[in-house]
Design a protein around this motif. Structure first.
Motif, PDB file in Angstrom:
ATOM      1  N   MET A 149     -34.621 -21.514  31.225  1.00  0.00           N
ATOM      2  CA  MET A 149     -36.038 -21.679  31.540  1.00  0.00           C
ATOM      3  C   MET A 149     -36.304 -22.575  32.741  1.00  0.00           C
ATOM      4  O   MET A 149     -37.367 -23.174  32.856  1.00  0.00           O
ATOM      5  CB  MET A 149     -36.843 -22.160  30.340  1.00  0.00           C
ATOM      6  CG  MET A 149     -38.333 -21.815  30.471  1.00  0.00           C
ATOM      7  SD  MET A 149     -39.392 -22.473  29.182  1.00  0.00           S
ATOM      8  CE  MET A 149     -39.090 -21.297  27.900  1.00  0.00           C
ATOM      9  N   ASP A 154     -33.526 -18.330  36.117  1.00  0.00           N
ATOM     10  CA  ASP A 154     -33.673 -18.502  34.668  1.00  0.00           C
ATOM     11  C   ASP A 154     -34.976 -17.885  34.175  1.00  0.00           C
ATOM     12  O   ASP A 154     -34.983 -17.083  33.230  1.00  0.00           O
ATOM     13  CB  ASP A 154     -33.672 -19.994  34.300  1.00  0.00           C
ATOM     14  CG  ASP A 154     -32.308 -20.641  34.393  1.00  0.00           C
ATOM     15  OD1 ASP A 154     -31.428 -20.075  35.065  1.00  0.00           O
ATOM     16  OD2 ASP A 154     -32.126 -21.710  33.802  1.00  0.00           O
ATOM     17  N   SER A 155     -36.074 -18.273  34.788  1.00  0.00           N
ATOM     18  CA  SER A 155     -37.384 -17.768  34.358  1.00  0.00           C
ATOM     19  C   SER A 155     -37.473 -16.259  34.520  1.00  0.00           C
ATOM     20  O   SER A 155     -38.019 -15.555  33.659  1.00  0.00           O
ATOM     21  CB  SER A 155     -38.498 -18.448  35.158  1.00  0.00           C
ATOM     22  OG  SER A 155     -38.504 -19.837  34.926  1.00  0.00           O
ATOM     23  N   HIS A 158     -35.772 -14.527  31.564  1.00  0.00           N
ATOM     24  CA  HIS A 158     -36.592 -14.483  30.350  1.00  0.00           C
ATOM     25  C   HIS A 158     -37.707 -13.435  30.487  1.00  0.00           C
ATOM     26  O   HIS A 158     -37.970 -12.661  29.560  1.00  0.00           O
ATOM     27  CB  HIS A 158     -37.207 -15.856  30.078  1.00  0.00           C
ATOM     28  CG  HIS A 158     -36.201 -16.932  29.812  1.00  0.00           C
ATOM     29  ND1 HIS A 158     -35.236 -16.841  28.831  1.00  0.00           N
ATOM     30  CD2 HIS A 158     -36.016 -18.135  30.407  1.00  0.00           C
ATOM     31  CE1 HIS A 158     -34.506 -17.937  28.828  1.00  0.00           C
ATOM     32  NE2 HIS A 158     -34.968 -18.737  29.781  1.00  0.00           N
ATOM     33  N   ALA A 170     -34.123 -19.496  25.262  1.00  0.00           N
ATOM     34  CA  ALA A 170     -34.109 -20.524  26.304  1.00  0.00           C
ATOM     35  C   ALA A 170     -33.483 -21.793  25.740  1.00  0.00           C
ATOM     36  O   ALA A 170     -33.876 -22.269  24.670  1.00  0.00           O
ATOM     37  CB  ALA A 170     -35.520 -20.821  26.789  1.00  0.00           C
ATOM     38  N   LEU A 172     -33.113 -25.612  26.439  1.00  0.00           N
ATOM     39  CA  LEU A 172     -33.895 -26.557  27.236  1.00  0.00           C
ATOM     40  C   LEU A 172     -33.129 -27.833  27.566  1.00  0.00           C
ATOM     41  O   LEU A 172     -32.240 -28.255  26.823  1.00  0.00           O
ATOM     42  CB  LEU A 172     -35.182 -26.915  26.496  1.00  0.00           C
ATOM     43  CG  LEU A 172     -36.055 -25.741  26.047  1.00  0.00           C
ATOM     44  CD1 LEU A 172     -37.327 -26.265  25.374  1.00  0.00           C
ATOM     45  CD2 LEU A 172     -36.411 -24.836  27.213  1.00  0.00           C
ATOM     46  N   ASN A 184     -43.961 -23.364  33.772  1.00  0.00           N
ATOM     47  CA  ASN A 184     -43.531 -22.405  32.755  1.00  0.00           C
ATOM     48  C   ASN A 184     -44.275 -22.574  31.433  1.00  0.00           C
ATOM     49  O   ASN A 184     -43.807 -22.105  30.390  1.00  0.00           O
ATOM     50  CB  ASN A 184     -42.027 -22.540  32.504  1.00  0.00           C
ATOM     51  CG  ASN A 184     -41.203 -21.737  33.488  1.00  0.00           C
ATOM     52  OD1 ASN A 184     -41.691 -20.797  34.097  1.00  0.00           O
ATOM     53  ND2 ASN A 184     -39.946 -22.110  33.646  1.00  0.00           N
ATOM     54  N   LEU A 187     -44.915 -19.258  29.692  1.00  0.00           N
ATOM     55  CA  LEU A 187     -43.646 -18.698  29.231  1.00  0.00           C
ATOM     56  C   LEU A 187     -43.143 -19.462  28.015  1.00  0.00           C
ATOM     57  O   LEU A 187     -42.678 -18.856  27.032  1.00  0.00           O
ATOM     58  CB  LEU A 187     -42.621 -18.758  30.361  1.00  0.00           C
ATOM     59  CG  LEU A 187     -41.192 -18.296  30.029  1.00  0.00           C
ATOM     60  CD1 LEU A 187     -41.180 -16.844  29.594  1.00  0.00           C
ATOM     61  CD2 LEU A 187     -40.277 -18.510  31.242  1.00  0.00           C
ATOM     62  N   PHE A 188     -43.230 -20.775  28.060  1.00  0.00           N
ATOM     63  CA  PHE A 188     -42.810 -21.624  26.947  1.00  0.00           C
ATOM     64  C   PHE A 188     -43.572 -21.242  25.677  1.00  0.00           C
ATOM     65  O   PHE A 188     -42.978 -21.045  24.607  1.00  0.00           O
ATOM     66  CB  PHE A 188     -43.072 -23.091  27.309  1.00  0.00           C
ATOM     67  CG  PHE A 188     -42.617 -24.093  26.284  1.00  0.00           C
ATOM     68  CD1 PHE A 188     -41.435 -24.795  26.466  1.00  0.00           C
ATOM     69  CD2 PHE A 188     -43.373 -24.352  25.152  1.00  0.00           C
ATOM     70  CE1 PHE A 188     -41.015 -25.736  25.532  1.00  0.00           C
ATOM     71  CE2 PHE A 188     -42.956 -25.287  24.207  1.00  0.00           C
ATOM     72  CZ  PHE A 188     -41.773 -25.976  24.401  1.00  0.00           C
ATOM     73  N   MET A 191     -42.575 -17.781  24.316  1.00  0.00           N
ATOM     74  CA  MET A 191     -41.249 -17.759  23.696  1.00  0.00           C
ATOM     75  C   MET A 191     -41.216 -18.541  22.389  1.00  0.00           C
ATOM     76  O   MET A 191     -40.495 -18.165  21.455  1.00  0.00           O
ATOM     77  CB  MET A 191     -40.199 -18.289  24.673  1.00  0.00           C
ATOM     78  CG  MET A 191     -39.946 -17.335  25.829  1.00  0.00           C
ATOM     79  SD  MET A 191     -38.556 -17.814  26.883  1.00  0.00           S
ATOM     80  CE  MET A 191     -37.195 -17.738  25.719  1.00  0.00           C
ATOM     81  N   LEU A 197     -36.718 -20.944  21.463  1.00  0.00           N
ATOM     82  CA  LEU A 197     -36.442 -22.113  22.294  1.00  0.00           C
ATOM     83  C   LEU A 197     -35.540 -23.037  21.493  1.00  0.00           C
ATOM     84  O   LEU A 197     -35.804 -23.295  20.310  1.00  0.00           O
ATOM     85  CB  LEU A 197     -37.735 -22.867  22.636  1.00  0.00           C
ATOM     86  CG  LEU A 197     -38.871 -22.097  23.297  1.00  0.00           C
ATOM     87  CD1 LEU A 197     -40.124 -22.960  23.341  1.00  0.00           C
ATOM     88  CD2 LEU A 197     -38.480 -21.673  24.701  1.00  0.00           C
TER      89      LEU A 197
END
Length: 301
Positions: A149, A154-155, A158, A170, A172, A184, A187-188, A191, A197
């Motif tokens: 992430m 990375d992003s 995802h 992801a 972290l 993000n 996105l966070f 997910m 996560l």
């Protein structure tokens, strides 16, 4: 307090210092002495300095740590090395995480095949096309996409899984209460609700520079192979590759423009023996050839 709860407390009190945690676990595998020992007894049980034993004793008695753990357990999934639910793919790697916090679908930790994807935070204009071409077919076929992430590759990895309603994890470099990078945030949140996560850092632990190379060993371990999309010669991606090789994972790299520094790391890896990957069918074939061995590997855990 059960042994897993004692481990969660030790993890928080020691701020995730794995070497010291392993030393204490070697002396006391179930942490039976942790909460009922005096400062002097801690020093003797765990072979600590008198000064540190005193600090550890006071920290273990600090009610704020126990309260923080109670809140974390109510908010997030917690997995310790004592738990049957601990991911089999992590048990045998060097420096396996002792504690994981998670938000989302824990079952993704046990699904195979999975591919770990890493690369530059400053990707080229060609990177989105590479990611879509390689990862969307895999995610559509049921593969789990694992990454970190970060900005850039990375992003994109995802998002590639999300676009085709696939699965993605992801790993972290901060606690789950810290969204990093803030760009993000959406996105966070997506997910945390529909994907997974995970973090080896306690939830309110902010990101630190050294966390990111540390968490790379978990990214590489969760996939049956690691794919490097774009990377400079000196980069975090190269650290992930070293972890993958140490863990016995296959490594693949996508070639790129020989004049672009953003792909120089990929070319270096290929020259040193990494697999060259041009299309997703290569990974599908690789998995078919290795899934029996992978099942045997997991049965050892």
């Amino acid at each position: 307090m059960e042994k897993r709860e004692r481990l969660l407390l030790l993890h928080r009190v020691l701020q995730g210092r794995r070497k010291l945690m392993r030393h204490i676990l070697a002396c006391d595998p179930l942490l039976d002495n942790l909460l009922h020992a005096t400062s002097q007894e801690l020093r003797l049980h765990y072979h600590l300095s008198e000064n540190f034993a005193g600090k550890l004793f006071r920290a273990l008695q600090d009610a704020s740590h126990r309260y923080a753990i109670e809140q974390a357990v109510q908010t997030f999934h917690t997995i310790t090395c004592f738990d049957a639910a601990y991911p089999a793919v992590l048990r045998l790697i060097p420096d396996a995480p002792l504690v994981l916090y998670a938000a989302g679908r824990l079952e993704l930790l046990h699904q195979m095949p999975a591919v770990s994807v890493v690369g530059s935070r400053q990707p080229t204009h060609a990177a989105p096309g590479k990611i879509a071409y390689l990862l969307e077919p895999l995610a559509s076929a049921g593969w789990t996409i694992v990454s970190g992430m970060a900005k850039g590759i990375d992003s994109m990895a995802h998002h590639a899984a999300l676009r085709v309603h696939g699965s993605t994890i992801a790993v972290l470099g901060s606690g789950l209460q810290h969204i990093y990078p803030l760009s993000n945030k959406k996105l966070f949140e997506t997910m945390a609700e529909s994907q997974l996560l995970i973090s080896e850092y306690y939830p309110d632990q902010p990101p630190r520079k050294h966390h990111f190379p540390e968490r790379n060993r978990i990214i590489s371990a969760l996939g049956f192979c690691t794919v490097v999309v774009e990377a400079k010669k000196q980069s975090g991606s190269m650290h992930t590759v070293m972890h993958a090789l140490e863990q016995g994972r296959e490594v693949f790299a996508i070639p790129g423009d020989p004049l672009n520094a953003q792909t120089a790391g990929c070319h270096q890896m290929i020259s040193e023996g990494a697999g060259i990957i041009f299309e997703p069918g290569q990974l599908l074939e690789e998995w078919e050839q290795n899934k029996t061995n992978w099942a045997h590997y997991n049965s050892r855990n």
